[in-house]
Design a protein around this motif. Sequence first.
Motif, short mmCIF file in Angstrom:
data_model
loop_
_atom_site.label_atom_id
_atom_site.label_comp_id
_atom_site.label_asym_id
_atom_site.label_seq_id
_atom_site.Cartn_x
_atom_site.Cartn_y
_atom_site.Cartn_z
N ASP A 62 4.48 19.76 27.06
CA ASP A 62 4.80 19.16 28.35
C ASP A 62 5.15 20.23 29.38
O ASP A 62 4.73 20.17 30.52
CB ASP A 62 5.95 18.16 28.22
CG ASP A 62 6.23 17.45 29.54
OD1 ASP A 62 5.28 16.90 30.13
OD2 ASP A 62 7.39 17.46 29.98
N HIS A 63 5.90 21.24 28.95
CA HIS A 63 6.25 22.34 29.84
C HIS A 63 4.98 23.06 30.30
O HIS A 63 4.82 23.37 31.47
CB HIS A 63 7.18 23.32 29.14
CG HIS A 63 7.48 24.54 29.96
ND1 HIS A 63 8.27 24.50 31.10
CD2 HIS A 63 7.08 25.83 29.82
CE1 HIS A 63 8.33 25.71 31.62
NE2 HIS A 63 7.62 26.53 30.87
N HIS A 64 4.05 23.27 29.37
CA HIS A 64 2.78 23.93 29.71
C HIS A 64 1.99 23.06 30.70
O HIS A 64 1.48 23.54 31.69
CB HIS A 64 1.96 24.17 28.45
CG HIS A 64 0.55 24.56 28.74
ND1 HIS A 64 0.21 25.79 29.23
CD2 HIS A 64 -0.61 23.87 28.63
CE1 HIS A 64 -1.10 25.85 29.41
NE2 HIS A 64 -1.61 24.69 29.06
N SER A 81 3.07 20.69 32.77
CA SER A 81 3.70 20.55 34.08
C SER A 81 3.64 21.85 34.88
O SER A 81 3.78 21.82 36.10
CB SER A 81 5.15 20.08 33.94
OG SER A 81 5.91 21.02 33.21
N THR A 84 7.72 19.04 23.74
CA THR A 84 8.44 19.69 24.85
C THR A 84 7.69 20.93 25.31
O THR A 84 7.52 21.16 26.52
CB THR A 84 9.88 20.05 24.42
OG1 THR A 84 10.56 18.85 24.08
CG2 THR A 84 10.63 20.77 25.52
#
Length: 120
Positions: free
Chosen positions: A96-98, A100, A93
């Motif tokens: 993925d945040h990084h 996106s 998570t």
Amino acid sequence: MERAQESHAGWTFLTNHARVLAAIAADNTTRVRDIAARCRLTERAVQKIIADLEAGGYLTHVREGRSNVYRIARGTFLRHPADAPATVEDLLTLLDHHHSARPTEPAPDANAEPDANVEP
């Protein structure tokens, strides 16, 4: 002889195992060749990392035709005691945040010559 796209000397914040796991999380049918290119590793290194992740219970795969389909054990706890009680899901998570949040196109080079065929 296999070669990584570019080498990096010194330490990094993320391990190659985390990078490979994140690449598989992004596409669970990806090829070793594509993971190697994305992570800037050799295919042999990626194969070894996948074997490590499978041996550690973090990853499994099944053959579908000529391809592998990977399954990540997202609820598995991270290995280092200092990371407790974080799970693989927590790590993915965060990564993925990084990913996106990154710009989709590189910023223009301020020193580049303007393209004569493009109007301002």
